[in-house]
Design a protein around this motif. Sequence first.
Motif, PDB file in Angstrom:
ATOM      1  N   MET A   1       0.874  -1.168   0.000  1.00  0.00           N
ATOM      2  CA  MET A   1       0.000   0.000   0.000  1.00  0.00           C
ATOM      3  C   MET A   1       0.916   1.224   0.000  1.00  0.00           C
ATOM      4  O   MET A   1       1.538   1.543   1.002  1.00  0.00           O
ATOM      5  N   LYS A   2       1.017   1.903  -1.138  1.00  0.00           N
ATOM      6  CA  LYS A   2       1.958   3.010  -1.273  1.00  0.00           C
ATOM      7  C   LYS A   2       1.257   4.219  -1.891  1.00  0.00           C
ATOM      8  O   LYS A   2       0.556   4.105  -2.895  1.00  0.00           O
ATOM      9  N   VAL A   3       1.452   5.389  -1.282  1.00  0.00           N
ATOM     10  CA  VAL A   3       0.892   6.641  -1.786  1.00  0.00           C
ATOM     11  C   VAL A   3       2.036   7.595  -2.083  1.00  0.00           C
ATOM     12  O   VAL A   3       2.936   7.782  -1.254  1.00  0.00           O
ATOM     13  N   SER A   4       2.030   8.213  -3.261  1.00  0.00           N
ATOM     14  CA  SER A   4       3.126   9.103  -3.631  1.00  0.00           C
ATOM     15  C   SER A   4       2.650  10.167  -4.614  1.00  0.00           C
ATOM     16  O   SER A   4       1.586  10.046  -5.227  1.00  0.00           O
ATOM     17  N   LEU A   5       3.452  11.207  -4.749  1.00  0.00           N
ATOM     18  CA  LEU A   5       3.213  12.254  -5.744  1.00  0.00           C
ATOM     19  C   LEU A   5       4.101  11.991  -6.952  1.00  0.00           C
ATOM     20  O   LEU A   5       5.299  11.785  -6.808  1.00  0.00           O
ATOM     21  N   GLU A   6       3.492  11.975  -8.131  1.00  0.00           N
ATOM     22  CA  GLU A   6       4.262  11.753  -9.349  1.00  0.00           C
ATOM     23  C   GLU A   6       3.822  12.735 -10.424  1.00  0.00           C
ATOM     24  O   GLU A   6       2.693  13.236 -10.402  1.00  0.00           O
ATOM     25  N   LYS A   7       4.723  12.983 -11.377  1.00  0.00           N
ATOM     26  CA  LYS A   7       4.377  13.847 -12.489  1.00  0.00           C
ATOM     27  C   LYS A   7       3.632  13.036 -13.552  1.00  0.00           C
ATOM     28  O   LYS A   7       4.058  11.940 -13.917  1.00  0.00           O
TER      29      LYS A   7
ATOM     30  N   GLU B   1       0.619  17.673 -18.958  1.00  0.00           N
ATOM     31  CA  GLU B   1       1.694  16.700 -18.800  1.00  0.00           C
ATOM     32  C   GLU B   1       2.765  17.284 -17.874  1.00  0.00           C
ATOM     33  O   GLU B   1       3.157  18.447 -18.013  1.00  0.00           O
ATOM     34  N   GLY B   2       3.223  16.491 -16.916  1.00  0.00           N
ATOM     35  CA  GLY B   2       4.191  16.971 -15.930  1.00  0.00           C
ATOM     36  C   GLY B   2       3.531  17.485 -14.661  1.00  0.00           C
ATOM     37  O   GLY B   2       4.227  17.757 -13.673  1.00  0.00           O
ATOM     38  N   LYS B   3       2.208  17.600 -14.668  1.00  0.00           N
ATOM     39  CA  LYS B   3       1.466  18.029 -13.481  1.00  0.00           C
ATOM     40  C   LYS B   3       1.580  16.974 -12.391  1.00  0.00           C
ATOM     41  O   LYS B   3       1.464  15.773 -12.651  1.00  0.00           O
ATOM     42  N   GLU B   4       1.829  17.380 -11.143  1.00  0.00           N
ATOM     43  CA  GLU B   4       1.931  16.418 -10.056  1.00  0.00           C
ATOM     44  C   GLU B   4       0.549  15.905  -9.667  1.00  0.00           C
ATOM     45  O   GLU B   4      -0.392  16.683  -9.455  1.00  0.00           O
ATOM     46  N   VAL B   5       0.417  14.586  -9.587  1.00  0.00           N
ATOM     47  CA  VAL B   5      -0.845  13.964  -9.184  1.00  0.00           C
ATOM     48  C   VAL B   5      -0.542  12.896  -8.133  1.00  0.00           C
ATOM     49  O   VAL B   5       0.553  12.332  -8.095  1.00  0.00           O
ATOM     50  N   TRP B   6      -1.516  12.649  -7.283  1.00  0.00           N
ATOM     51  CA  TRP B   6      -1.347  11.616  -6.267  1.00  0.00           C
ATOM     52  C   TRP B   6      -1.572  10.239  -6.895  1.00  0.00           C
ATOM     53  O   TRP B   6      -2.480  10.049  -7.704  1.00  0.00           O
ATOM     54  N   VAL B   7      -0.716   9.295  -6.479  1.00  0.00           N
ATOM     55  CA  VAL B   7      -0.768   7.941  -7.016  1.00  0.00           C
ATOM     56  C   VAL B   7      -0.902   6.951  -5.857  1.00  0.00           C
ATOM     57  O   VAL B   7      -0.198   7.047  -4.860  1.00  0.00           O
ATOM     58  N   LEU B   8      -1.819   6.005  -6.007  1.00  0.00           N
ATOM     59  CA  LEU B   8      -2.029   4.955  -5.010  1.00  0.00           C
ATOM     60  C   LEU B   8      -1.721   3.605  -5.642  1.00  0.00           C
ATOM     61  O   LEU B   8      -2.313   3.234  -6.654  1.00  0.00           O
TER      62      LEU B   8
ATOM     63  N   TYR C   1      -4.302   6.916 -10.408  1.00  0.00           N
ATOM     64  CA  TYR C   1      -3.884   8.309 -10.502  1.00  0.00           C
ATOM     65  C   TYR C   1      -5.127   9.172 -10.287  1.00  0.00           C
ATOM     66  O   TYR C   1      -6.152   8.959 -10.944  1.00  0.00           O
ATOM     67  N   PHE C   2      -5.042  10.148  -9.368  1.00  0.00           N
ATOM     68  CA  PHE C   2      -6.208  10.956  -9.026  1.00  0.00           C
ATOM     69  C   PHE C   2      -6.100  12.366  -9.604  1.00  0.00           C
ATOM     70  O   PHE C   2      -5.032  12.987  -9.558  1.00  0.00           O
ATOM     71  N   HIS C   3      -7.209  12.870 -10.122  1.00  0.00           N
ATOM     72  CA  HIS C   3      -7.254  14.249 -10.623  1.00  0.00           C
ATOM     73  C   HIS C   3      -7.033  15.214  -9.456  1.00  0.00           C
ATOM     74  O   HIS C   3      -7.586  15.010  -8.369  1.00  0.00           O
ATOM     75  N   PRO C   4      -6.214  16.250  -9.650  1.00  0.00           N
ATOM     76  CA  PRO C   4      -5.947  17.216  -8.568  1.00  0.00           C
ATOM     77  C   PRO C   4      -7.226  17.821  -7.979  1.00  0.00           C
ATOM     78  O   PRO C   4      -7.255  18.205  -6.799  1.00  0.00           O
ATOM     79  N   ARG C   5      -8.274  17.884  -8.803  1.00  0.00           N
ATOM     80  CA  ARG C   5      -9.536  18.455  -8.350  1.00  0.00           C
ATOM     81  C   ARG C   5     -10.118  17.694  -7.161  1.00  0.00           C
ATOM     82  O   ARG C   5     -10.832  18.261  -6.329  1.00  0.00           O
ATOM     83  N   VAL C   6      -9.800  16.412  -7.057  1.00  0.00           N
ATOM     84  CA  VAL C   6     -10.353  15.574  -5.989  1.00  0.00           C
ATOM     85  C   VAL C   6      -9.911  16.065  -4.612  1.00  0.00           C
ATOM     86  O   VAL C   6     -10.656  15.998  -3.640  1.00  0.00           O
TER      87      VAL C   6
ATOM     88  N   ILE D   1      -6.953  15.023  -2.959  1.00  0.00           N
ATOM     89  CA  ILE D   1      -6.193  14.032  -2.190  1.00  0.00           C
ATOM     90  C   ILE D   1      -5.002  14.714  -1.524  1.00  0.00           C
ATOM     91  O   ILE D   1      -4.319  15.540  -2.134  1.00  0.00           O
ATOM     92  N   THR D   2      -4.740  14.358  -0.250  1.00  0.00           N
ATOM     93  CA  THR D   2      -3.633  14.962   0.495  1.00  0.00           C
ATOM     94  C   THR D   2      -2.484  13.965   0.740  1.00  0.00           C
ATOM     95  O   THR D   2      -1.380  14.376   1.104  1.00  0.00           O
ATOM     96  N   GLY D   3      -2.773  12.693   0.585  1.00  0.00           N
ATOM     97  CA  GLY D   3      -1.777  11.672   0.879  1.00  0.00           C
ATOM     98  C   GLY D   3      -1.853  11.171   2.305  1.00  0.00           C
ATOM     99  O   GLY D   3      -1.158  10.230   2.681  1.00  0.00           O
ATOM    100  N   LYS D   4      -2.702  11.801   3.112  1.00  0.00           N
ATOM    101  CA  LYS D   4      -2.832  11.407   4.516  1.00  0.00           C
ATOM    102  C   LYS D   4      -4.076  10.553   4.764  1.00  0.00           C
ATOM    103  O   LYS D   4      -4.354  10.157   5.899  1.00  0.00           O
ATOM    104  N   GLU D   5      -4.821  10.267   3.710  1.00  0.00           N
ATOM    105  CA  GLU D   5      -6.049   9.494   3.846  1.00  0.00           C
ATOM    106  C   GLU D   5      -5.755   8.043   4.252  1.00  0.00           C
ATOM    107  O   GLU D   5      -4.665   7.528   4.006  1.00  0.00           O
ATOM    108  N   ASN D   6      -6.752   7.417   4.849  1.00  0.00           N
ATOM    109  CA  ASN D   6      -6.654   6.003   5.191  1.00  0.00           C
ATOM    110  C   ASN D   6      -7.162   5.182   4.007  1.00  0.00           C
ATOM    111  O   ASN D   6      -8.347   4.895   3.878  1.00  0.00           O
ATOM    112  N   PHE D   7      -6.245   4.792   3.137  1.00  0.00           N
ATOM    113  CA  PHE D   7      -6.638   4.090   1.919  1.00  0.00           C
ATOM    114  C   PHE D   7      -6.935   2.610   2.149  1.00  0.00           C
ATOM    115  O   PHE D   7      -7.195   1.878   1.193  1.00  0.00           O
ATOM    116  N   LYS D   8      -6.929   2.195   3.419  1.00  0.00           N
ATOM    117  CA  LYS D   8      -7.402   0.844   3.717  1.00  0.00           C
ATOM    118  C   LYS D   8      -8.927   0.807   3.705  1.00  0.00           C
ATOM    119  O   LYS D   8      -9.531  -0.267   3.667  1.00  0.00           O
ATOM    120  N   ARG D   9      -9.528   1.984   3.734  1.00  0.00           N
ATOM    121  CA  ARG D   9     -10.987   2.075   3.630  1.00  0.00           C
ATOM    122  C   ARG D   9     -11.421   1.801   2.195  1.00  0.00           C
ATOM    123  O   ARG D   9     -10.611   1.832   1.262  1.00  0.00           O
TER     124      ARG D   9
END
Length: 245
Positions: free
Chosen positions: A108-114, A127-134, A151-156, A158-166
């Motif tokens: 279970m890994k969460v990161s910011l990627e371009k 292209e090159g925009k940072e988006v959160w990746v799970l 990959y999540f749209h920035p509009r959503v 996401i902070t990276g601190k969510e409990n993605f086990k839910r």
Amino acid sequence: MDFKLDHDSPVPFHAQIEKYLRDLIQREEYINGDQFLPKETAMSKSLGVSRNTIRQAINKLVHEGIIERKKGVGSKVVQKKISTRLDNWISFTKEMKNKGIEVVDYLMKVSLEKADQEVSKALGVEEGKEVWVLEKVRGDKEAKYLYSVSYFHPRVGITGKENFKRLLYELLEEEHDVVVAVSKEKLKAILPDEKIVKLLDLEDNFPVLKRERLVCDLGDRPVEYNMVYYHTGYFSYDIDIKRDL
């Protein structure tokens, strides 16, 4: 063979042999379908019974879907697979729970990627925009079933601190007021790259099923671009197609 028929038992020979086969297929060398069961001719000679008696015992297990017979090759344990449906959008966790399977998260890994060109096109971001990746590798206690990357749209938001086990879509709705409504999907078989081979403990040149999914909200705006790679040794898809009359 480490088995002998009990000639004094009231239990028919074919039933004794069936019991022996049920015990035999629980052994490690047979349970995963890696090795064929003893041949009918060899069992017939060893036990001193006709091939029809051996076949009667084997047929019972074949009809139950426990073993499969390959003409000219032999019989072996059927590799159990998780069957899911294309016409029913349900979370992996819920689906496995419905089948009585406890889901295990191996990664279970969460990161910011371009965003690369593919992600940029799917989400409609620069292209090159940072988006959160799970990223997730999931399965049961015995094996890894799938590798998923979202990959999540920035509009959503996401902070990276969510409990993605839910459950993901419940999380998005409750914490980010995002209600998903549509899943646009593509499905194909591919040969995985080295990363997927390693993550799913695959043998070289072992095909996987790739599902590409674009999840949109009520306004048909992209929320998540998701790719799932399924271990075909454990997973299959079912779909019913109705004919228009």
